[in-house]
Design a protein around this motif. Structure first.
Motif, PDB file in Angstrom:
ATOM      1  N   ILE A   1       0.688 -61.582 -30.440  1.00  0.00           N
ATOM      2  CA  ILE A   1       1.118 -60.224 -30.133  1.00  0.00           C
ATOM      3  C   ILE A   1       1.242 -60.049 -28.614  1.00  0.00           C
ATOM      4  O   ILE A   1       2.217 -59.478 -28.112  1.00  0.00           O
ATOM      5  CB  ILE A   1       0.169 -59.179 -30.741  1.00  0.00           C
ATOM      6  CG1 ILE A   1       0.295 -59.197 -32.263  1.00  0.00           C
ATOM      7  CG2 ILE A   1       0.419 -57.794 -30.184  1.00  0.00           C
ATOM      8  CD1 ILE A   1      -0.803 -58.449 -32.984  1.00  0.00           C
ATOM      9  N   ALA A   2       0.288 -60.582 -27.866  1.00  0.00           N
ATOM     10  CA  ALA A   2       0.329 -60.481 -26.402  1.00  0.00           C
ATOM     11  C   ALA A   2       1.530 -61.232 -25.846  1.00  0.00           C
ATOM     12  O   ALA A   2       2.193 -60.745 -24.916  1.00  0.00           O
ATOM     13  CB  ALA A   2      -0.967 -61.025 -25.815  1.00  0.00           C
ATOM     14  N   GLU A   3       1.822 -62.387 -26.389  1.00  0.00           N
ATOM     15  CA  GLU A   3       2.977 -63.157 -25.925  1.00  0.00           C
ATOM     16  C   GLU A   3       4.286 -62.416 -26.185  1.00  0.00           C
ATOM     17  O   GLU A   3       5.196 -62.448 -25.372  1.00  0.00           O
ATOM     18  CB  GLU A   3       2.992 -64.541 -26.578  1.00  0.00           C
ATOM     19  CG  GLU A   3       1.926 -65.459 -26.062  1.00  0.00           C
ATOM     20  CD  GLU A   3       1.812 -66.764 -26.855  1.00  0.00           C
ATOM     21  OE1 GLU A   3       2.638 -67.009 -27.759  1.00  0.00           O
ATOM     22  OE2 GLU A   3       0.880 -67.535 -26.563  1.00  0.00           O
ATOM     23  N   LYS A   4       4.389 -61.753 -27.326  1.00  0.00           N
ATOM     24  CA  LYS A   4       5.607 -60.997 -27.656  1.00  0.00           C
ATOM     25  C   LYS A   4       5.794 -59.819 -26.721  1.00  0.00           C
ATOM     26  O   LYS A   4       6.917 -59.419 -26.434  1.00  0.00           O
ATOM     27  CB  LYS A   4       5.537 -60.490 -29.098  1.00  0.00           C
ATOM     28  CG  LYS A   4       5.780 -61.560 -30.127  1.00  0.00           C
ATOM     29  CD  LYS A   4       5.711 -60.966 -31.518  1.00  0.00           C
ATOM     30  CE  LYS A   4       5.872 -62.034 -32.584  1.00  0.00           C
ATOM     31  NZ  LYS A   4       5.780 -61.453 -33.934  1.00  0.00           N
ATOM     32  N   SER A   5       4.703 -59.217 -26.235  1.00  0.00           N
ATOM     33  CA  SER A   5       4.811 -58.031 -25.385  1.00  0.00           C
ATOM     34  C   SER A   5       5.089 -58.370 -23.931  1.00  0.00           C
ATOM     35  O   SER A   5       5.372 -57.466 -23.141  1.00  0.00           O
ATOM     36  CB  SER A   5       3.539 -57.190 -25.501  1.00  0.00           C
ATOM     37  OG  SER A   5       2.439 -57.869 -24.934  1.00  0.00           O
ATOM     38  N   ARG A   6       5.039 -59.624 -23.584  1.00  0.00           N
ATOM     39  CA  ARG A   6       5.295 -60.010 -22.182  1.00  0.00           C
ATOM     40  C   ARG A   6       6.754 -60.041 -21.859  1.00  0.00           C
ATOM     41  O   ARG A   6       7.638 -60.229 -22.542  1.00  0.00           O
ATOM     42  CB  ARG A   6       4.691 -61.396 -21.895  1.00  0.00           C
ATOM     43  CG  ARG A   6       3.219 -61.356 -21.843  1.00  0.00           C
ATOM     44  CD  ARG A   6       2.634 -62.686 -21.491  1.00  0.00           C
ATOM     45  NE  ARG A   6       1.199 -62.633 -21.750  1.00  0.00           N
ATOM     46  CZ  ARG A   6       0.480 -63.672 -22.109  1.00  0.00           C
ATOM     47  NH1 ARG A   6       1.018 -64.849 -22.223  1.00  0.00           N
ATOM     48  NH2 ARG A   6      -0.788 -63.545 -22.318  1.00  0.00           N
TER      49      ARG A   6
END
Length: 156
Positions: free
Chosen positions: A151-156
């Motif tokens: 999820i964090a990678e997608k939001s970057r």
């Protein structure tokens, strides 16, 4: 080594099956952090056990097994008689073995049982009292380890 993604829905169904295979008459549940924490919480809810504790151990760094397993933050289990120790997997079994030995040494008059979702019978040095699935050399990517990272990678 084959990697398997283990999602929440599969986990919830498997944990329900594991819980139903155990009589659930425990005074307390001890989670081995971090893999057993989600299991302990949900089993406590399922069986209405409020005495849910965590013991810390370090046996792996990512997918690399360390030479020794450290066990620390042992909870006070004096008031309890029958205690279930839970972890996600008995891989080498060294973490489960180290925790059981540490708790048994500190509380020799207590009845400990162990439960895991996965068990590697050809590799683990201990056999859990309760387990759901036997596997060989697969590496399980549990949802609690990788979902937040994805999820964090997608939001970057």
């Amino acid at each position: 080594m084959r990697r398997i993604r283990y999602d929440y829905d599969t986990f919830a169904g498997d944990l329900h099956a594991l819980a139903d295979s155990i009589d659930g008459k425990f005074d307390a549940i001890v989670a081995i952090a971090r893999g057993g924490m989600t299991m302990a919480h949900m089993l406590g809810e399922y069986w209405d056990i409020r005495n849910v504790f965590v013991v810390n151990s370090i046996g792996y760094e990512d997918t690399k097994k360390l030479e020794t397993t450290k066990v620390f933050n042992v909870p006070d289990l004096v008031p309890f008689e029958r205690i279930l120790i839970v972890d996600d997997i008995a891989d080498s079994g060294e973490t489960l073995d180290a925790v059981v030995k540490r708790l048994s040494a500190r509380y020799p008059d207590k009845k400990f049982e162990t439960a895991t979702l996965f068990y590697k019978p050809h590799k683990s040095i201990v056999k859990p009292d309760h387990w759901l699935k036997s596997i060989d050399d697969e590496w399980i990517d549990f949802f609690w380890s990788d979902d937040l990272k994805r999820i964090a990678e997608k939001s970057r």
